[in-house]
Write a protein that holds these residues in place. Structure first.
Motif, short mmCIF file in Angstrom:
data_model
loop_
_atom_site.label_atom_id
_atom_site.label_comp_id
_atom_site.label_asym_id
_atom_site.label_seq_id
_atom_site.Cartn_x
_atom_site.Cartn_y
_atom_site.Cartn_z
N VAL A 61 12.40 30.19 28.99
CA VAL A 61 12.97 29.63 27.28
C VAL A 61 14.00 31.08 26.95
O VAL A 61 14.90 30.51 26.09
CB VAL A 61 11.70 30.13 25.91
CG1 VAL A 61 11.76 29.96 24.75
CG2 VAL A 61 10.97 28.89 26.83
N MET A 62 13.75 31.63 27.63
CA MET A 62 15.09 33.39 27.38
C MET A 62 15.90 32.57 28.12
O MET A 62 16.82 32.63 27.40
CB MET A 62 14.13 33.98 28.44
CG MET A 62 15.36 35.41 28.12
SD MET A 62 15.29 36.94 28.68
CE MET A 62 13.88 36.50 30.01
N ARG A 63 16.45 31.91 28.63
CA ARG A 63 17.57 31.39 29.08
C ARG A 63 18.08 30.19 27.89
O ARG A 63 19.11 30.44 27.76
CB ARG A 63 17.83 30.77 30.45
CG ARG A 63 18.85 30.18 31.18
CD ARG A 63 18.99 29.40 32.56
NE ARG A 63 17.48 30.18 32.70
CZ ARG A 63 16.70 29.13 34.17
NH1 ARG A 63 16.80 28.00 34.65
NH2 ARG A 63 15.82 29.54 34.70
N HIS A 64 17.16 28.85 27.76
CA HIS A 64 17.48 28.52 26.62
C HIS A 64 18.39 28.89 24.79
O HIS A 64 19.50 28.75 24.73
CB HIS A 64 16.43 27.45 26.12
CG HIS A 64 16.42 26.59 25.20
ND1 HIS A 64 17.26 25.24 25.33
CD2 HIS A 64 16.45 26.89 23.89
CE1 HIS A 64 17.26 25.03 24.27
NE2 HIS A 64 16.96 25.81 23.39
N PHE A 65 17.83 29.73 25.01
CA PHE A 65 17.93 30.70 23.70
C PHE A 65 19.07 31.59 24.04
O PHE A 65 20.14 31.69 23.37
CB PHE A 65 17.05 31.13 22.67
CG PHE A 65 15.82 30.34 22.24
CD1 PHE A 65 16.47 30.04 20.67
CD2 PHE A 65 15.01 30.10 22.83
CE1 PHE A 65 15.42 29.57 20.18
CE2 PHE A 65 14.12 29.76 21.81
CZ PHE A 65 14.52 29.08 20.88
N ARG A 66 19.42 32.09 25.04
CA ARG A 66 20.61 32.74 25.15
C ARG A 66 21.30 32.23 25.38
O ARG A 66 22.91 32.13 25.30
CB ARG A 66 20.13 33.98 27.04
CG ARG A 66 21.23 34.18 27.27
CD ARG A 66 21.20 35.45 28.79
NE ARG A 66 20.98 34.64 29.74
CZ ARG A 66 20.13 34.07 29.88
NH1 ARG A 66 19.26 35.09 30.88
NH2 ARG A 66 20.55 33.30 31.51
N ASN A 67 21.68 30.84 26.34
CA ASN A 67 22.56 29.60 26.51
C ASN A 67 23.25 29.15 25.02
O ASN A 67 24.57 28.94 24.96
CB ASN A 67 22.60 28.65 27.22
CG ASN A 67 22.41 28.89 28.63
OD1 ASN A 67 23.23 30.19 28.98
ND2 ASN A 67 21.95 28.23 29.25
N LEU A 68 22.17 28.89 24.62
CA LEU A 68 22.56 29.30 22.25
C LEU A 68 23.04 29.95 21.97
O LEU A 68 24.37 29.47 21.30
CB LEU A 68 21.01 28.61 21.89
CG LEU A 68 20.52 26.93 22.45
CD1 LEU A 68 19.19 27.33 21.30
CD2 LEU A 68 21.60 25.98 21.94
N ALA A 69 23.08 31.33 21.77
CA ALA A 69 23.86 32.41 21.04
C ALA A 69 24.70 32.28 22.06
O ALA A 69 25.76 32.30 21.32
CB ALA A 69 22.73 33.31 21.69
N GLN A 70 25.01 32.10 23.85
CA GLN A 70 25.94 32.22 24.09
C GLN A 70 27.13 30.92 23.21
O GLN A 70 28.70 31.11 23.00
CB GLN A 70 26.33 32.53 25.63
CG GLN A 70 25.78 34.10 25.95
CD GLN A 70 25.40 33.98 27.65
OE1 GLN A 70 25.51 32.56 28.05
NE2 GLN A 70 25.66 34.81 27.74
N ALA A 71 26.72 29.98 23.68
CA ALA A 71 27.60 28.60 22.97
C ALA A 71 28.02 29.15 21.90
O ALA A 71 29.30 28.78 21.56
CB ALA A 71 26.86 27.14 23.42
N GLU A 72 27.43 29.51 20.50
CA GLU A 72 28.49 29.46 19.52
C GLU A 72 28.33 31.09 18.98
O GLU A 72 29.04 31.56 18.04
CB GLU A 72 26.70 29.79 18.24
CG GLU A 72 26.02 28.26 19.30
CD GLU A 72 24.80 28.00 18.07
OE1 GLU A 72 24.60 28.72 16.57
OE2 GLU A 72 23.86 27.09 17.95
N GLY A 73 28.57 32.33 20.08
CA GLY A 73 29.41 33.32 20.32
C GLY A 73 28.67 34.55 19.49
O GLY A 73 28.85 34.84 18.61
#
Length: 113
Positions: A61-73
């Motif tokens: 779950v943490m990786r999923h949301f962290r990746n979303l944030a990184q993808a959107e800057g």
């Protein structure tokens, strides 16, 4: 500033702490459900900051949301669900008067000036 919070069933006095920093909570996801890590949509449109409470999240779950944030800057903070720990993370990341060399974590933080 608008923040999305992920993790923790109850927030306690964290909303008050965030309001002191002029941060409003746009969405809070507990992260307990398996569907939280499979959501394909991005973060809410007006999200400026993602806060991950690590002691209440699984790795996926943490990786999923962290990746979303990184993808959107979108910057993110990962800390324990403690008002003290969150306050320290906010000071290190957003307060220009804090010396990043004083904090071991801040030396490795991508948001350190």
């Amino acid at each position: 500033m608008n923040a999305m919070l992920v993790g923790a069933d109850r927030l306690g006095n964290i909303p008050k702490l965030l309001s002191d920093w002029d941060i409003s909570i746009t969405q809070h996801v507990t992260g307990r459900h398996a569907s939280d890590q499979r959501k394909s949509h991005g973060l809410p449109r007006n999200t400026d900051l993602l806060i991950l409470f690590t002691d209440f999240l699984g790795h996926n779950v943490m990786r999923h949301f962290r990746n979303l944030a990184q993808a959107e800057g979108i910057p993110f903070i990962a800390c324990r669900r403690s008002a003290t720990c969150l306050a320290h993370s906010l000071e290190c990341c957003f307060n220009k008067n804090t010396d990043p060399s004083a904090c071991q974590k801040c030396r490795k933080c991508p948001f350190t000036p």
